[in-house]
Design a protein around this motif. Structure first.
Motif, PDB file in Angstrom:
ATOM      1  N   ASP A   1      42.245  55.734  68.644  1.00 30.59           N
ATOM      2  CA  ASP A   1      43.473  56.340  69.193  1.00 30.59           C
ATOM      3  C   ASP A   1      43.816  55.727  70.549  1.00 30.59           C
ATOM      4  O   ASP A   1      45.004  55.500  70.862  1.00 30.59           O
ATOM      5  CB  ASP A   1      43.296  57.850  69.330  1.00 30.59           C
TER       6      ASP A   1
ATOM      7  N   THR B   1      45.300  52.365  69.885  1.00 22.65           N
ATOM      8  CA  THR B   1      46.635  52.495  69.281  1.00 22.65           C
ATOM      9  C   THR B   1      47.712  52.653  70.340  1.00 22.65           C
ATOM     10  O   THR B   1      48.844  52.164  70.178  1.00 22.65           O
ATOM     11  CB  THR B   1      46.653  53.695  68.316  1.00 22.65           C
TER      12      THR B   1
ATOM     13  N   ASP C   1      40.123  58.968  59.157  1.00 22.73           N
ATOM     14  CA  ASP C   1      41.243  58.178  59.679  1.00 22.73           C
ATOM     15  C   ASP C   1      41.548  57.046  58.706  1.00 22.73           C
ATOM     16  O   ASP C   1      41.044  55.929  58.855  1.00 22.73           O
ATOM     17  CB  ASP C   1      40.890  57.618  61.059  1.00 22.73           C
TER      18      ASP C   1
END
Length: 344
Positions: free
Chosen positions: A126, A129, A158
């Protein structure tokens, strides 16, 4: 090495799906990569690591390097430098961090280690990202040993993970893997491979027993194995002190339950002399999982003459000097990375 086992190992070097061939086309420039220290939180932990970015402008595909067991820092774990340089030369950003309790990261992993490490991995993804220099659609994983449980657990949570490289990662639950280690300790002491396999089988039955009678029968068989007490404490506990292990424990997590449901590019590599993770079982399990998933982008290979960390060895037993990194492993990694680059 047991001859019939070796023939099985070599048979498992057949490619699954894609025929991986060719060498990696390096995209490195004369400019050095940029290293950016990254901090992120995951539950009670603050993790600190390095994001190594190509000198060229992004966004870049990225690989997250996942260490095995033990107190590893962001750069100090087996396989790190080979993976960093090969992915980096191909234009990937490379991210790794100090594990909790190591280096600059806070906290300590004392229970539910695989699950918590999977949480950390997802939080790391994350974090990537959201980074402006990272292509959020092209973030994948490379990992060694215990990472072979951590990465599939994260992948199950995920599904956006783009690819995965598994080096000496388990193809079974960690109870079976732990009992494999016990059996191999016996083999390294001079026991026949058949006794090592028996120790794994009865040990797993003892831990997975659902009745006291099953437990007693398995431990009784284990006690009859010569020298087993020299490598693992074995005793029959009284019935009032015994209870079956809860099936929700992460020790029962089989990574193949995830791998058999995904079709992302996966490279799984095993060393035939591995005494920590069963290489024959693991290679067969990945091959079966790729077939079950219809994954034509999966490849598994068992590399001869190397141990758990892909270094050349004679027997793979603990304490034995190790040689250089396997050229075959590096070739497989280069070819896999080339395919990731050319698919766009």
């Amino acid at each position: 090495m047991h001859t019939s086992g070796l023939s099985v190992r070599l048979a498992l070097t057949v490619a699954v799906g894609l025929c991986l061939a060719g060498t990696i086309a390096a995209t490195a420039t004369d400019d050095p990569p940029r290293v950016e220290e990254i901090r992120f939180r995951s539950g009670p932990f603050e993790l600190v690591g390095d994001l190594v970015l190509p000198a060229a402008a992004g966004p870049h595909p990225a690989v997250v390097l996942v260490a095995g067991d033990g107190p590893n820092t962001r750069t100090q774990f087996p396989g790190y430098w080979d993976a960093r340089h090969r992915f980096g030369d191909a234009g990937f950003a490379v991210f790794s961090w100090d594990k909790p309790g190591s280096g600059a990261s806070s906290g300590e992993l004392v229970s539910d280690v695989i699950s918590k490490r999977a949480d950390i991995l997802i939080d790391a993804i994350d974090t990537l990202t959201a980074h402006p220099d990272i292509d959020a659609e092209r973030i994948g994983l490379w990992g060694l040993s215990q990472a072979g449980w951590v990465m599939p657990m994260a992948l199950g949570r995920d599904p956006g993970i783009d690819f995965m490289v598994v080096v000496s990662g388990g193809g079974e639950d960690s109870i079976d893997q732990g009992m494999y280690i016990v059996g191999q300790r016996l083999v390294c002491r001079g026991a026949a491979p058949e006794l090592g396999a028996l120790a794994k089988e009865v040990g797993s039955r003892a831990f997975k027993a659902t009745t006291y009678e099953e437990y007693v029968a398995a431990v009784t068989e284990a006690l009859a194995i010569p020298d087993v007490q020299l490598v693992y404490p074995v005793e029959i506990r009284p019935e009032d002190e015994w209870a079956p292990l809860p099936r929700e424990l992460e020790s029962f997590f089989d990574p193949m339950t995830v791998v058999e449901q995904v079709d992302i590019p996966i490279l799984a590599v095993y060393g035939e002399l591995d005494r920590y993770v069963d290489p024959v079982q693991g290679a067969a399990a990945y091959a079966a999982a790729f077939e079950a998933a219809g994954n034509e982008d999966g490849h598994v290979e068992l590399v001869p003459g190397v141990g758990h960390t892909m270094l050349g060895q004679r027997t793979g037993c603990p304490g034995e000097p190790a040689g250089l990194t396997s050229g075959r492993y590096l070739e497989l990694l280069d070819t896999f990375i080339t395919r990731l680059v050319t698919r766009g």
